[in-house]
Design a protein around this motif. Structure first.
Motif, PDB file in Angstrom:
ATOM      1  N   ILE A 128      -8.912  20.055  -2.850  1.00 28.73           N
ATOM      2  CA  ILE A 128      -8.846  19.348  -1.571  1.00 28.73           C
ATOM      3  C   ILE A 128      -7.735  18.300  -1.614  1.00 28.73           C
ATOM      4  CG2 ILE A 128     -10.064  17.712  -0.066  1.00 28.73           C
ATOM      5  CD1 ILE A 128     -12.658  19.185  -0.760  1.00 28.73           C
ATOM      6  N   PHE A 129      -7.684  17.550  -2.730  1.00 28.58           N
ATOM      7  CA  PHE A 129      -6.663  16.509  -2.827  1.00 28.58           C
ATOM      8  C   PHE A 129      -5.259  17.112  -2.866  1.00 28.58           C
ATOM      9  CE2 PHE A 129     -10.127  13.690  -3.748  1.00 28.58           C
ATOM     10  CZ  PHE A 129      -9.683  12.489  -3.236  1.00 28.58           C
ATOM     11  N   VAL A 130      -5.113  18.211  -3.607  1.00 21.12           N
ATOM     12  CA  VAL A 130      -3.783  18.828  -3.679  1.00 21.12           C
ATOM     13  C   VAL A 130      -3.359  19.313  -2.296  1.00 21.12           C
ATOM     14  CG1 VAL A 130      -2.504  20.777  -4.611  1.00 21.12           C
ATOM     15  CG2 VAL A 130      -3.998  19.447  -6.104  1.00 21.12           C
ATOM     16  N   LEU A 131      -4.305  19.898  -1.535  1.00 21.93           N
ATOM     17  CA  LEU A 131      -3.976  20.379  -0.192  1.00 21.93           C
ATOM     18  C   LEU A 131      -3.624  19.216   0.735  1.00 21.93           C
ATOM     19  CD1 LEU A 131      -6.590  23.229   0.368  1.00 21.93           C
ATOM     20  CD2 LEU A 131      -4.150  23.423  -0.122  1.00 21.93           C
ATOM     21  N   LEU A 132      -4.397  18.124   0.622  1.00 24.34           N
ATOM     22  CA  LEU A 132      -4.087  16.955   1.447  1.00 24.34           C
ATOM     23  C   LEU A 132      -2.680  16.454   1.166  1.00 24.34           C
ATOM     24  CD1 LEU A 132      -7.353  14.819   1.309  1.00 24.34           C
ATOM     25  CD2 LEU A 132      -6.347  15.909   3.307  1.00 24.34           C
ATOM     26  N   ARG A 133      -2.310  16.482  -0.100  1.00 24.33           N
ATOM     27  CA  ARG A 133      -0.983  16.011  -0.485  1.00 24.33           C
ATOM     28  C   ARG A 133       0.087  16.926   0.119  1.00 24.33           C
ATOM     29  NH1 ARG A 133       0.398  14.763  -6.621  1.00 24.33           N
ATOM     30  NH2 ARG A 133       0.219  12.613  -5.954  1.00 24.33           N
ATOM     31  N   LEU A 157       0.802  -1.212   0.000  1.00 22.26           N
ATOM     32  CA  LEU A 157       0.000   0.000   0.000  1.00 22.26           C
ATOM     33  C   LEU A 157       0.846   1.279   0.000  1.00 22.26           C
ATOM     34  CD1 LEU A 157      -2.974   0.249  -0.327  1.00 22.26           C
ATOM     35  CD2 LEU A 157      -3.236   0.387   2.150  1.00 22.26           C
ATOM     36  N   PRO A 158       1.867   1.379   0.870  1.00 13.42           N
ATOM     37  CA  PRO A 158       2.714   2.575   0.785  1.00 13.42           C
ATOM     38  C   PRO A 158       3.407   2.702  -0.573  1.00 13.42           C
ATOM     39  CG  PRO A 158       3.106   1.408   2.839  1.00 13.42           C
ATOM     40  CD  PRO A 158       2.237   0.521   2.007  1.00 13.42           C
ATOM     41  N   GLY A 159       3.758   1.549  -1.166  1.00 14.77           N
ATOM     42  CA  GLY A 159       4.477   1.577  -2.440  1.00 14.77           C
ATOM     43  C   GLY A 159       3.651   2.128  -3.585  1.00 14.77           C
ATOM     44  N   ILE A 160       2.349   1.858  -3.567  1.00  8.56           N
ATOM     45  CA  ILE A 160       1.516   2.314  -4.685  1.00  8.56           C
ATOM     46  C   ILE A 160       0.689   3.546  -4.307  1.00  8.56           C
ATOM     47  CG2 ILE A 160       1.344  -0.013  -5.643  1.00  8.56           C
ATOM     48  CD1 ILE A 160      -1.551  -0.052  -4.620  1.00  8.56           C
ATOM     49  N   ARG A 161       0.977   4.132  -3.149  1.00 13.01           N
ATOM     50  CA  ARG A 161       0.140   5.233  -2.675  1.00 13.01           C
ATOM     51  C   ARG A 161       0.039   6.407  -3.655  1.00 13.01           C
ATOM     52  NH1 ARG A 161       0.485   6.703   3.551  1.00 13.01           N
ATOM     53  NH2 ARG A 161       2.349   7.825   2.948  1.00 13.01           N
ATOM     54  N   PRO A 162       1.142   6.811  -4.302  1.00 13.84           N
ATOM     55  CA  PRO A 162       0.987   7.934  -5.243  1.00 13.84           C
ATOM     56  C   PRO A 162      -0.032   7.633  -6.346  1.00 13.84           C
ATOM     57  CG  PRO A 162       3.298   7.516  -4.814  1.00 13.84           C
ATOM     58  CD  PRO A 162       2.546   6.411  -4.156  1.00 13.84           C
ATOM     59  N   THR A 163      -0.003   6.397  -6.879  1.00  9.45           N
ATOM     60  CA  THR A 163      -0.950   6.035  -7.940  1.00  9.45           C
ATOM     61  C   THR A 163      -2.377   6.046  -7.410  1.00  9.45           C
ATOM     62  OG1 THR A 163       0.753   4.603  -8.848  1.00  9.45           O
ATOM     63  CG2 THR A 163      -1.476   4.292  -9.678  1.00  9.45           C
ATOM     64  N   VAL A 164      -2.581   5.426  -6.239  1.00 11.73           N
ATOM     65  CA  VAL A 164      -3.931   5.383  -5.661  1.00 11.73           C
ATOM     66  C   VAL A 164      -4.435   6.797  -5.439  1.00 11.73           C
ATOM     67  CG1 VAL A 164      -5.300   4.641  -3.678  1.00 11.73           C
ATOM     68  CG2 VAL A 164      -3.494   3.171  -4.557  1.00 11.73           C
ATOM     69  N   PHE A 165      -3.565   7.613  -4.893  1.00 10.99           N
ATOM     70  CA  PHE A 165      -3.941   8.986  -4.578  1.00 10.99           C
ATOM     71  C   PHE A 165      -4.345   9.756  -5.834  1.00 10.99           C
ATOM     72  CE2 PHE A 165      -3.217  13.357  -3.398  1.00 10.99           C
ATOM     73  CZ  PHE A 165      -3.722  13.395  -2.111  1.00 10.99           C
ATOM     74  N   PHE A 166      -3.526   9.632  -6.868  1.00 10.90           N
ATOM     75  CA  PHE A 166      -3.819  10.335  -8.119  1.00 10.90           C
ATOM     76  C   PHE A 166      -5.159   9.877  -8.702  1.00 10.90           C
ATOM     77  CE2 PHE A 166      -3.517  10.632 -12.787  1.00 10.90           C
ATOM     78  CZ  PHE A 166      -3.374  12.004 -12.899  1.00 10.90           C
ATOM     79  N   MET A 167      -5.390   8.572  -8.666  1.00 11.55           N
ATOM     80  CA  MET A 167      -6.637   8.070  -9.248  1.00 11.55           C
ATOM     81  C   MET A 167      -7.847   8.444  -8.403  1.00 11.55           C
ATOM     82  SD  MET A 167      -5.671   7.101 -12.046  1.00 11.55           S
ATOM     83  CE  MET A 167      -7.264   6.592 -12.663  1.00 11.55           C
ATOM     84  N   LEU A 168      -7.670   8.534  -7.081  1.00  9.61           N
ATOM     85  CA  LEU A 168      -8.775   9.014  -6.237  1.00  9.61           C
ATOM     86  C   LEU A 168      -9.139  10.438  -6.636  1.00  9.61           C
ATOM     87  CD1 LEU A 168      -7.727   7.727  -2.679  1.00  9.61           C
ATOM     88  CD2 LEU A 168      -9.781   7.053  -3.924  1.00  9.61           C
ATOM     89  N   MET A 169      -8.098  11.246  -6.873  1.00  3.62           N
ATOM     90  CA  MET A 169      -8.348  12.634  -7.258  1.00  3.62           C
ATOM     91  C   MET A 169      -9.069  12.702  -8.607  1.00  3.62           C
ATOM     92  SD  MET A 169      -5.683  15.781  -7.525  1.00  3.62           S
ATOM     93  CE  MET A 169      -4.967  15.546  -9.130  1.00  3.62           C
ATOM     94  N   MET A 170      -8.578  11.929  -9.582  1.00  3.61           N
ATOM     95  CA  MET A 170      -9.221  11.965 -10.901  1.00  3.61           C
ATOM     96  C   MET A 170     -10.665  11.475 -10.815  1.00  3.61           C
ATOM     97  SD  MET A 170      -6.889  13.355 -12.472  1.00  3.61           S
ATOM     98  CE  MET A 170      -7.506  13.495 -14.122  1.00  3.61           C
TER      99      MET A 170
END
Lengths: 283, 277
Positions: free
Chosen positions: A272-277, A198-211
């Motif tokens: 919101i997602f950008v701020l969370l990041r 999960l930590p390894g793929i977090r950037p991808t998950v995060f980006f797709m949640l935002m999209m």
């Protein structure tokens, strides 16, 4: 000279996308049929939208339900299946291809397939009845309690496999010594998933949640093709409502106001997602 | 011994994966089966294999759905959009990656931000403008829009591909006395083919499947791409599923064939940013 190469495509983008976007902001403040002169009415359209137009508020609610569905179901499916598939060697490529295929089909074809399968008299429910499983033949798309869920199911059918491939690709770039270290520390499969995968793929998950959060407010194809927003407005979305107002009832100013509202909500979601990041939520 | 144990550990994985593969491919198989059935066969046996194979559904759908016209239209939209995107986007990408224009960072931020403007924000003014310019309900009008929609993706992908390539070949050609035009056409374009192919596939697939813009901007039947025309066809022959299924199979057959042949390029391209819900 370098700018001469950039100019044509930039001008095209300005004319087709940027200019009309700015014009849309102006027209949202007018009463306008799309022909003749637009009459400036200030924020009247927005007042009407948020305080008088129950159809709009209903559509907005449906988009929020859509958002809740697409932030959870496809992500859970994709994460689970990517984890299963990552461990598999034999047949892995063929399975990947199979999961990817629905994503390359046009929306009209996907909708056409599922209109057949979800039919109360000739769909999968009837076929299951022949095998002894009763009670699943139901007009999923024709009942106002299930129409929205049925459309979300169909859209997700074509979507989640793609999400899964994205996660799988991200998982495969995780260095394998991290897994070895976890094994030495005595981690079980679940702990491995939680602390390494999960930590390894977090950037991808995060980006797709935002999209997903952005797209959820713009969805049109599946809703329009399957139900036109019906029955009785039970699957109306902001985009289908805009389409009806602007291109069937010729309320161009009002339609533009809906367009601004949709875009603003999508923009807020992205922010919101950008701020969370920035807050260090991600990596 | 150990290996065997390792494999049997994966049996639950395979069971779940195969069930989900059936969920992914089963509906497509049903579509194919239904396209071969007679009307009465479909009425009693909607999911299973066809009892008698009826190829003439395809002939009927081809004629009644005007697939000869609409598949040609879609092909025209795909070819011209891809060509436009590759030429115009390629020029911009080349300039950004190699000619170092002043303010290129600002330009990239501009493209990144404004490429996210959603369709529904600008569609109404664009519609009015296209009507005033006489571009509404024309092939050119739709192609221009498609090129504009797809250009940011193309610029980003082609630029990053170029940046990953060393400039040595170009410098060598210059040392050999080639002028800038020759450097671009003889050196840069040939090595860019993989990136062109990826962008072309992603953009082409997008245009082939595109529905909402074609629905809004085209009214004449003879200009419609296969998507909106097929949509009207299903509205007209709503219950005649063998006919509509045959039409759908004709629409997706070229896509599936191309996808299976060039899978790697498709998947890389789509996962690199040609992402849409």
């Amino acid at each position: 000279m370098p700018w001469l190469f950039i100019a044509p495509i930039t001008l095209l983008h300005l004319v087709v996308v940027v200019g009309p976007s700015v014009a849309g902001m102006y027209y949202s403040l007018t009463e306008w049929s799309g022909i003749g002169k637009a009459e400036f009415v200030g924020l009247d359209n927005f007042r009407e939208l948020f305080f008088e137009d129950r159809n709009f508020l209903l559509a907005l609610r449906h988009n929020l339900m859509w958002l809740a569905f697409f932030l959870t179901v496809p992500f859970a499916m994709a994460l689970a299946v990517a984890t299963l598939l990552a461990q598999v060697r034999i047949g892995s490529m063929a399975i990947r291809t199979a999961f990817f295929i629905p994503y390359v089909l046009p929306s009209v074809v996907v909708a056409s397939i599922w209109r057949m399968l979800l039919d109360p008299r000739l769909g999968f429910g009837v076929a299951l009845e022949n095998w002894g499983i009763k009670g699943l033949a139901y007009p999923y798309l024709g009942d106002k309690n299930t129409a929205l869920a049925a459309i979300a199911f169909v859209d997700n059918w074509h979507w989640w496999g793609f999400l899964m491939i994205l996660f799988l690709t991200a998982m495969q770039s995780i260095p394998s010594d991290l897994y070895d270290a976890a094994k030495i520390d005595g981690a079980n499969r679940w702990q491995e998933f939680l602390h390494v995968t999960l930590p390894g793929i977090r950037p991808t998950v995060f980006f797709m949640l935002m999209m997903t959060a952005i797209w959820s407010f713009l969805v049109f194809d599946y809703v329009w093709i399957l139900t036109h927003g019906g029955p009785a407005g039970s699957s109306e979305m902001l985009a289908t409502y805009l389409y009806k107002q602007a291109f069937q009832r010729f309320e161009a100013g009002y339609g533009a106001a809906i367009g601004i509202t949709m875009s603003a909500i999508a923009g807020v979601m992205a922010t919101i997602f950008v701020l969370l990041r920035r807050r260090g939520w991600d990596v | 011994m150990f290996k065997k144990k390792g494999r049997s550990r994966l049996i639950p994985n395979y069971i779940i994966l195969i069930l989900l593969v059936c969920l992914a491919l089963g509906p497509i198989l049903v579509l194919f089966f239904n396209s071969l059935k007679s009307f009465t066969d479909l009425g009693t046996n909607p999911i299973g294999l066809p009892r008698v194979i009826l190829i003439e559904n395809y002939v009927n759908a081809w004629v009644q759905g005007e697939f000869a016209t609409t598949l040609t239209n879609s092909l025209i939209y795909v070819v011209f959009t891809v060509a436009g995107v590759l030429v115009l986007g390629g020029m911009a990408a080349y300039s950004l990656a190699r000619l170092d224009p002043p303010g290129d960072n600002f330009y990239l931020v501009y493209m990144l931000t404004l490429s996210t403007l959603p369709f529904w924000l600008y569609v109404i003014p664009l519609f009015i403008m296209w009507r005033n310019l006489g571009l509404l309900d024309t092939r050119a009008g739709l192609i221009i829009m498609y090129i504009a929609f797809n250009s940011p993706f193309a610029i980003f992908l082609l630029r990053s591909f170029l940046m990953s390539l060393s400039r040595d070949f170009e410098d060598a050609a210059r040392v050999d006395g080639a002028n800038e035009w020759q450097v671009m056409t003889r050196v840069v374009i040939p090595i860019m083919w993989p990136a062109f192919l990826t962008v072309g596939l992603v953009v082409g697939l997008g245009v082939w499947s595109e529905f909402q813009a074609a629905l809004i901007f085209l009214q004449r039947d003879e200009l419609m791409p296969v998507t909106t025309s097929y949509y009207n066809f299903t509205q007209r022959f709503g219950r005649d599923w063998s006919l509509t299924s045959a039409g759908a199979v004709m629409m997706i057959a070229p896509v599936l064939a191309l996808f299976l042949a060039l899978q790697r390029q498709f998947v890389t391209g789509l996962t690199q940013g040609g992402i849409k819900l």
